[in-house]
Design an enzyme around this catalytic site. Structure first.
Site, PDB file in Angstrom:
ATOM      1  N   ASN A  11      56.757  42.445  57.013  1.00 33.38           N
ATOM      2  CA  ASN A  11      55.671  41.358  56.895  1.00 33.38           C
ATOM      3  C   ASN A  11      56.909  40.432  55.822  1.00 33.38           C
ATOM      4  OD1 ASN A  11      53.224  40.882  56.766  1.00 33.38           O
ATOM      5  ND2 ASN A  11      53.555  43.030  56.422  1.00 33.38           N
ATOM      6  N   ILE A  23      52.692  51.362  41.441  1.00 32.42           N
ATOM      7  CA  ILE A  23      51.090  51.385  40.866  1.00 32.42           C
ATOM      8  C   ILE A  23      51.780  50.304  39.607  1.00 32.42           C
ATOM      9  CG2 ILE A  23      50.458  51.694  39.265  1.00 32.42           C
ATOM     10  CD1 ILE A  23      49.072  53.761  41.357  1.00 32.42           C
ATOM     11  N   LEU A  24      51.798  49.676  39.299  1.00 25.81           N
ATOM     12  CA  LEU A  24      52.375  48.393  38.679  1.00 25.81           C
ATOM     13  C   LEU A  24      51.837  48.331  37.170  1.00 25.81           C
ATOM     14  CD1 LEU A  24      52.477  44.997  41.649  1.00 25.81           C
ATOM     15  CD2 LEU A  24      54.612  46.633  39.836  1.00 25.81           C
ATOM     16  N   ASN A  70      49.434  39.959  46.856  1.00 26.44           N
ATOM     17  CA  ASN A  70      49.494  41.212  47.489  1.00 26.44           C
ATOM     18  C   ASN A  70      48.878  41.082  48.420  1.00 26.44           C
ATOM     19  OD1 ASN A  70      50.483  44.395  47.861  1.00 26.44           O
ATOM     20  ND2 ASN A  70      48.439  44.852  47.048  1.00 26.44           N
ATOM     21  N   HIS A  79      47.183  43.929  51.610  1.00 24.78           N
ATOM     22  CA  HIS A  79      47.376  44.894  51.930  1.00 24.78           C
ATOM     23  C   HIS A  79      46.116  45.123  52.893  1.00 24.78           C
ATOM     24  CE1 HIS A  79      45.678  49.255  50.267  1.00 24.78           C
ATOM     25  NE2 HIS A  79      44.452  48.711  50.839  1.00 24.78           N
ATOM     26  N   SER A 106      43.481  41.768  53.444  1.00 24.25           N
ATOM     27  CA  SER A 106      43.229  41.299  52.497  1.00 24.25           C
ATOM     28  C   SER A 106      44.642  40.722  51.533  1.00 24.25           C
ATOM     29  CB  SER A 106      42.643  41.935  51.110  1.00 24.25           C
ATOM     30  OG  SER A 106      41.114  42.726  51.877  1.00 24.25           O
ATOM     31  N   ASP A 138      45.282  47.139  43.791  1.00 29.36           N
ATOM     32  CA  ASP A 138      44.425  46.801  44.469  1.00 29.36           C
ATOM     33  C   ASP A 138      43.163  45.821  44.189  1.00 29.36           C
ATOM     34  OD1 ASP A 138      46.475  47.818  46.446  1.00 29.36           O
ATOM     35  OD2 ASP A 138      45.530  49.575  46.753  1.00 29.36           O
TER      36      ASP A 138
HETATM   37  C1  GAR Z   1      51.707  46.051  55.576  1.00 31.76           C
HETATM   38  O1  GAR Z   1      51.151  47.081  56.224  1.00 31.76           O
HETATM   39  C2  GAR Z   1      50.795  46.248  54.128  1.00 31.76           C
HETATM   40  O2  GAR Z   1      49.662  46.062  54.071  1.00 31.76           O
HETATM   41  C3  GAR Z   1      51.192  48.107  53.337  1.00 31.76           C
HETATM   42  O3  GAR Z   1      52.818  47.980  53.474  1.00 31.76           O
HETATM   43  C4  GAR Z   1      52.838  47.568  54.697  1.00 31.76           C
HETATM   44  C5  GAR Z   1      54.573  47.256  55.185  1.00 31.76           C
HETATM   45  O4  GAR Z   1      54.619  47.180  55.791  1.00 31.76           O
HETATM   46  N1  GAR Z   1      51.010  46.985  51.939  1.00 31.76           N
HETATM   47  C6  GAR Z   1      50.543  48.696  51.327  1.00 31.76           C
HETATM   48  O5  GAR Z   1      49.187  49.547  51.813  1.00 31.76           O
HETATM   49  C7  GAR Z   1      49.492  48.211  49.855  1.00 31.76           C
HETATM   50  N2  GAR Z   1      49.028  49.007  49.500  1.00 31.76           N
HETATM   51  P1  GAR Z   1      56.153  46.458  55.926  1.00 31.76           P
HETATM   52  O6  GAR Z   1      57.069  47.027  55.416  1.00 31.76           O
HETATM   53  O7  GAR Z   1      56.630  46.604  57.132  1.00 31.76           O
HETATM   54  O8  GAR Z   1      55.278  44.612  55.996  1.00 31.76           O
END
Ligand code: GAR
Length: 184
Positions: free
Chosen positions: A14, A90-91, A103, A105, A132, A141
């Site tokens: 991302n 966790i923040l 963020n 999710h 989201s 979240d």
């Molecule tokens: C993503 O799928 C993101 O939505 C998730 O971690 C992954 C990171 O992938 N985030 C969460 O689960 C937050 N609670 P990436 O490092 O390849 O972007």
């Protein structure tokens, strides 16, 4: 040009996508910060010319102490927005009361907050699943939704296929949410 800082912990797909779509076009990515020294995203951002910083939580006595240092580093860049893209921490209020952050999710919040959201939403009986982007507040979240996009689970869908759809939506709506929040 508006300035953002990206926080990540792992693969950084991302983060890479945000840089490729927005950096030096719609906004300026000042830095990528990670809490994991072996995060694969470091290499991805470095190769795109983005400065990265590692702040490991091991050396701190408390969550608040770590967050205090993180806030200090973030604020040294004076960003307009902080983007959490797979930042698995966790923040504490030290962070949430001082930093304007969004963020991503991988579920249709408020469903499947927390870890393993993709697997839990895949295994659930829900037909409609999705991703989201939300404001970060003191509830995990739990902040207000900025952008949400859903898709329908297919019959006999595999986890691999399901995850690929989630990722595709993530790459679409995270840049969209950043532009929306920065009002670009
Ligand atoms: C993503 O799928 C993101 O939505 C998730 O971690 C992954 C990171 O992938 N985030 C969460 O689960 C937050 N609670 P990436 O490092 O390849 O972007």
């Amino acid at each position: 040009m508006k300035k953002i800082v990206i926080l990540f912990s792992g693969d950084g797909f991302n983060a890479q996508n945000i840089v490729q779509k927005l950096h030096n076009k719609e906004c300026f990515v000042a830095c990528g910060i990670t809490n994991k020294k072996d995060a694969k995203g470091i290499e991805k951002l470095t190769s795109l010319g983005i400065q990265t910083k590692v702040l490991q939580h091991g050396g701190f006595n408390s969550r608040e102490e770590f967050d205090g240092k993180l806030v200090e580093i973030i604020n040294s860049y004076k960003p307009d927005l902080v983007v959490l893209s797979g930042f698995m921490r966790i923040l504490s209020r030290v962070f949430t009361e001082n930093i304007k952050a969004i963020n991503i999710h991988p579920s249709l919040l408020p469903k499947f907050k927390g870890t393993r959201a993709i697997e839990r939403s895949f295994e659930s009986l829900d037909n409609e699943c999705g991703v989201s982007v939300h404001w970060v507040n003191s509830e995990l979240d739990g902040g207000e939704i900025i952008v949400q996009k859903s898709f329908l689970k297919e019959q006999n869908e595999t986890l691999e296929n399901f995850s690929a759809k989630i990722k595709q939506i993530e790459y679409e709506i995270m840049p969209e949410a950043i532009l929306k929040v920065l009002k670009i």
